[in-house]
Design a protein around this motif. Structure first.
Motif, mmCIF file in Angstrom:
data_model
loop_
_atom_site.group_PDB
_atom_site.id
_atom_site.type_symbol
_atom_site.label_atom_id
_atom_site.label_comp_id
_atom_site.label_asym_id
_atom_site.label_seq_id
_atom_site.Cartn_x
_atom_site.Cartn_y
_atom_site.Cartn_z
ATOM 1 N N GLY A 151 0.408 -28.273 63.586
ATOM 2 C CA GLY A 151 1.240 -29.351 64.122
ATOM 3 C C GLY A 151 2.719 -29.032 64.051
ATOM 4 N N ILE A 152 3.154 -28.515 62.911
ATOM 5 C CA ILE A 152 4.568 -28.170 62.730
ATOM 6 C C ILE A 152 4.972 -27.037 63.665
ATOM 7 C CG2 ILE A 152 6.215 -27.167 61.092
ATOM 8 C CD1 ILE A 152 4.673 -28.710 58.872
ATOM 9 N N LYS A 153 4.161 -25.982 63.703
ATOM 10 C CA LYS A 153 4.495 -24.796 64.501
ATOM 11 C C LYS A 153 4.502 -25.107 65.998
ATOM 12 C CE LYS A 153 3.275 -19.871 64.829
ATOM 13 N NZ LYS A 153 3.043 -19.721 66.269
ATOM 14 N N GLN A 154 3.454 -25.800 66.463
ATOM 15 C CA GLN A 154 3.371 -26.066 67.901
ATOM 16 C C GLN A 154 4.432 -27.055 68.361
ATOM 17 O OE1 GLN A 154 -0.610 -26.986 69.226
ATOM 18 N NE2 GLN A 154 -1.322 -24.912 68.848
ATOM 19 N N ALA A 155 4.769 -28.013 67.515
ATOM 20 C CA ALA A 155 5.872 -28.920 67.871
ATOM 21 C C ALA A 155 7.175 -28.133 67.944
ATOM 22 C CB ALA A 155 5.981 -30.057 66.855
ATOM 23 N N GLY A 156 7.384 -27.251 66.971
ATOM 24 C CA GLY A 156 8.605 -26.448 66.946
ATOM 25 C C GLY A 156 8.721 -25.498 68.120
ATOM 26 N N GLU A 157 7.590 -25.020 68.597
ATOM 27 C CA GLU A 157 7.594 -24.079 69.726
ATOM 28 C C GLU A 157 7.559 -24.786 71.080
ATOM 29 O OE1 GLU A 157 4.281 -21.562 68.867
ATOM 30 O OE2 GLU A 157 5.406 -20.315 67.444
ATOM 31 N N GLY A 158 7.530 -26.132 71.043
ATOM 32 C CA GLY A 158 7.541 -26.891 72.286
ATOM 33 C C GLY A 158 6.220 -26.894 73.025
ATOM 34 N N LEU A 159 5.126 -26.517 72.343
ATOM 35 C CA LEU A 159 3.808 -26.497 72.977
ATOM 36 C C LEU A 159 3.186 -27.881 73.048
ATOM 37 C CD1 LEU A 159 2.393 -23.279 71.267
ATOM 38 C CD2 LEU A 159 3.416 -23.490 73.540
ATOM 39 N N ILE A 160 3.610 -28.765 72.153
ATOM 40 C CA ILE A 160 3.141 -30.148 72.141
ATOM 41 C C ILE A 160 4.352 -31.067 71.975
ATOM 42 C CG2 ILE A 160 0.819 -29.662 71.249
ATOM 43 C CD1 ILE A 160 1.845 -30.266 68.453
ATOM 44 N N ASP A 161 4.135 -32.348 72.236
ATOM 45 C CA ASP A 161 5.228 -33.316 72.139
ATOM 46 C C ASP A 161 5.378 -33.879 70.726
ATOM 47 O OD1 ASP A 161 5.795 -33.418 75.073
ATOM 48 O OD2 ASP A 161 3.714 -34.114 75.106
ATOM 49 N N ILE A 162 4.244 -34.054 70.035
ATOM 50 C CA ILE A 162 4.250 -34.574 68.667
ATOM 51 C C ILE A 162 3.334 -33.712 67.821
ATOM 52 C CG2 ILE A 162 3.625 -36.506 67.169
ATOM 53 C CD1 ILE A 162 4.259 -38.399 69.464
ATOM 54 N N GLY A 163 3.838 -33.227 66.697
ATOM 55 C CA GLY A 163 3.030 -32.489 65.748
ATOM 56 C C GLY A 163 2.794 -33.335 64.512
ATOM 57 N N GLY A 218 2.549 -38.392 52.131
ATOM 58 C CA GLY A 218 2.880 -39.110 53.343
ATOM 59 C C GLY A 218 2.164 -38.491 54.526
ATOM 60 N N LEU A 219 1.964 -39.299 55.563
ATOM 61 C CA LEU A 219 1.504 -38.787 56.849
ATOM 62 C C LEU A 219 2.702 -38.810 57.790
ATOM 63 C CD1 LEU A 219 -2.012 -40.423 57.347
ATOM 64 C CD2 LEU A 219 -1.433 -38.209 56.329
ATOM 65 N N PHE A 220 2.983 -37.660 58.404
ATOM 66 C CA PHE A 220 4.205 -37.488 59.191
ATOM 67 C C PHE A 220 3.888 -37.100 60.628
ATOM 68 C CE2 PHE A 220 5.030 -36.285 54.791
ATOM 69 C CZ PHE A 220 6.182 -36.993 54.483
ATOM 70 N N SER A 221 4.788 -37.478 61.524
ATOM 71 C CA SER A 221 4.804 -36.942 62.881
ATOM 72 C C SER A 221 6.153 -36.261 63.094
ATOM 73 C CB SER A 221 4.595 -38.047 63.914
ATOM 74 O OG SER A 221 3.253 -38.475 63.919
ATOM 75 N N LEU A 222 6.131 -35.125 63.794
ATOM 76 C CA LEU A 222 7.347 -34.343 64.004
ATOM 77 C C LEU A 222 7.569 -34.083 65.488
ATOM 78 C CD1 LEU A 222 5.629 -32.817 61.368
ATOM 79 C CD2 LEU A 222 8.004 -32.154 61.018
ATOM 80 N N THR A 223 8.830 -34.067 65.869
ATOM 81 C CA THR A 223 9.203 -33.716 67.231
ATOM 82 C C THR A 223 10.308 -32.666 67.183
ATOM 83 O OG1 THR A 223 10.860 -35.497 67.342
ATOM 84 C CG2 THR A 223 8.635 -35.996 68.149
ATOM 85 N N LYS A 224 10.429 -31.895 68.259
ATOM 86 C CA LYS A 224 11.509 -30.919 68.354
ATOM 87 C C LYS A 224 12.763 -31.686 68.768
ATOM 88 C CE LYS A 224 12.566 -26.351 70.218
ATOM 89 N NZ LYS A 224 12.596 -25.704 68.896
ATOM 90 N N GLY A 225 13.738 -31.751 67.863
ATOM 91 C CA GLY A 225 14.893 -32.611 68.096
ATOM 92 C C GLY A 225 14.510 -34.063 67.881
ATOM 93 N N GLU A 226 15.396 -34.959 68.264
ATOM 94 C CA GLU A 226 15.089 -36.386 68.144
ATOM 95 C C GLU A 226 13.994 -36.760 69.145
ATOM 96 O OE1 GLU A 226 16.231 -38.655 66.006
ATOM 97 O OE2 GLU A 226 17.365 -37.067 64.987
ATOM 98 N N PRO A 227 13.064 -37.660 68.763
ATOM 99 C CA PRO A 227 12.022 -38.053 69.704
ATOM 100 C C PRO A 227 12.594 -38.655 70.979
ATOM 101 C CG PRO A 227 11.805 -39.208 67.578
ATOM 102 C CD PRO A 227 12.988 -38.334 67.484
ATOM 103 N N GLN A 228 12.000 -38.269 72.099
ATOM 104 C CA GLN A 228 12.466 -38.740 73.397
ATOM 105 C C GLN A 228 11.263 -39.215 74.219
ATOM 106 O OE1 GLN A 228 15.755 -38.733 74.236
ATOM 107 N NE2 GLN A 228 16.387 -37.682 72.345
#
Length: 275
Positions: free
Chosen positions: A74-86, A237-247
């Motif tokens: 989740g962290i890697k794919q969000a960081g690489e822009g492959l998904i919208d939310i990791g 905690g359970l977290f969701s991550l986005t690349k930059g601020e969520p849009q």
């Protein structure tokens, strides 16, 4: 009788008002369209699915896909822009946040419970016993008061947030025996333990049901109540991550998770809401 009808009227008004508030949580998706890709931690999936279903039923122009893979994915794919939310069941490291430019949002609290097969008579352990079991120093259930049978270890891969919390908080970063069976998700872990009378593993507290038995650790039984009170310490905690601020849809989805409706889903799936 008059008082009865007056009370009933007030109760109905409260119920209608509450329903309106919860329905309004979806209003932000009106007029939206597009696809939202979500992947990562498997503990998150039940909440993600229910939230996605509510959104897509309200607006058929939105498509939301949900996949697992573990927190590291989740962290890697969000960081690489492959998904919208990791999704991640651990906090991203400062290096991960900086390297990928990630924003991290916590929307639930969860415990990680040791589990055994319900037929196993051993349903309480000390931290020392647990460490020795997962390190491979104790290999027979008889050594901890059970049957004369081998202990079958089950663990998760190193990308798993559930594993990270278990490894850090339950067994003090003790090396896990390399002979342990590795499973890919909370669901797979639960199935493995449910089908093996001599298994021991660990799952998110939100995944516990009658197919597995939660193990009391140092006198504290893992549950929503003991995680919430702080008595049970193996929590995260359970977290969701986005690349930059969520849009866009990603922001709307995360806002929905933090809304009264979203937090109600969190509670219904066995987690602790943050609001």
């Amino acid at each position: 009788m008059r008082n009865f009808f007056a009370t009933l009227t007030v109760l109905c008004a409260i119920m209608i008002s509450g329903a309106a508030v919860h329905a309004a949580d979806l209003d932000a998706f009106t007029g939206q369209s597009g696809t939202l890709k979500i992947a990562g931690g498997t503990a998150h999936i039940p909440v993600m699915k229910d939230a996605a279903q509510a959104i897509m039923e309200m607006n058929s122009e939105i498509r939301i896909t949900i996949a697992g893979g573990g927190s590291g994915v989740g962290i890697k794919q969000a960081g690489e822009g492959l998904i919208d939310i990791g999704n991640s069941g651990r906090e991203a490291t400062s290096q991960e946040l900086e390297t990928y430019g990630l924003t991290m949002i916590r929307w639930a609290i969860d415990g990680v419970s040791v589990v055994v097969n319900p037929k196993n008579s051993v349903q309480a352990l000390s931290s020392v016993q647990l460490r020795d079991i997962f390190a491979g120093r104790l290999t027979n259930w008889q050594e901890v008061g059970g049957e004369d049978r081998p202990i079958n270890l089950y663990t998760r891969d190193e990308a798993s947030g559930t594993r990270n919390v278990f490894w850090t908080k339950a067994i003090g970063k003790e090396a896990i025996d390399t002979k342990a069976n590795v499973v890919v998700s909370n669901g797979a872990m639960k199935t493995a333990v449910a089908n093996d009378p001599y298994a021991i593993g660990y799952v998110s507290v939100g995944h516990i049901d009658e197919t597995v038995a939660a193990v009391t650790l140092d006198g504290v039984t893992p549950s929503i109540a003991t995680v919430k009170s702080g008595d049970y310490k193996v929590a995260r905690g359970l977290f969701s991550l986005t690349k930059g601020e969520p849009q866009g849809l990603a922001k709307l989805f995360i806002d929905y998770l933090l809304s009264p409706s979203g937090q109600a889903i969190v509670a219904a799936k066995g987690f602790i809401p943050v609001k």
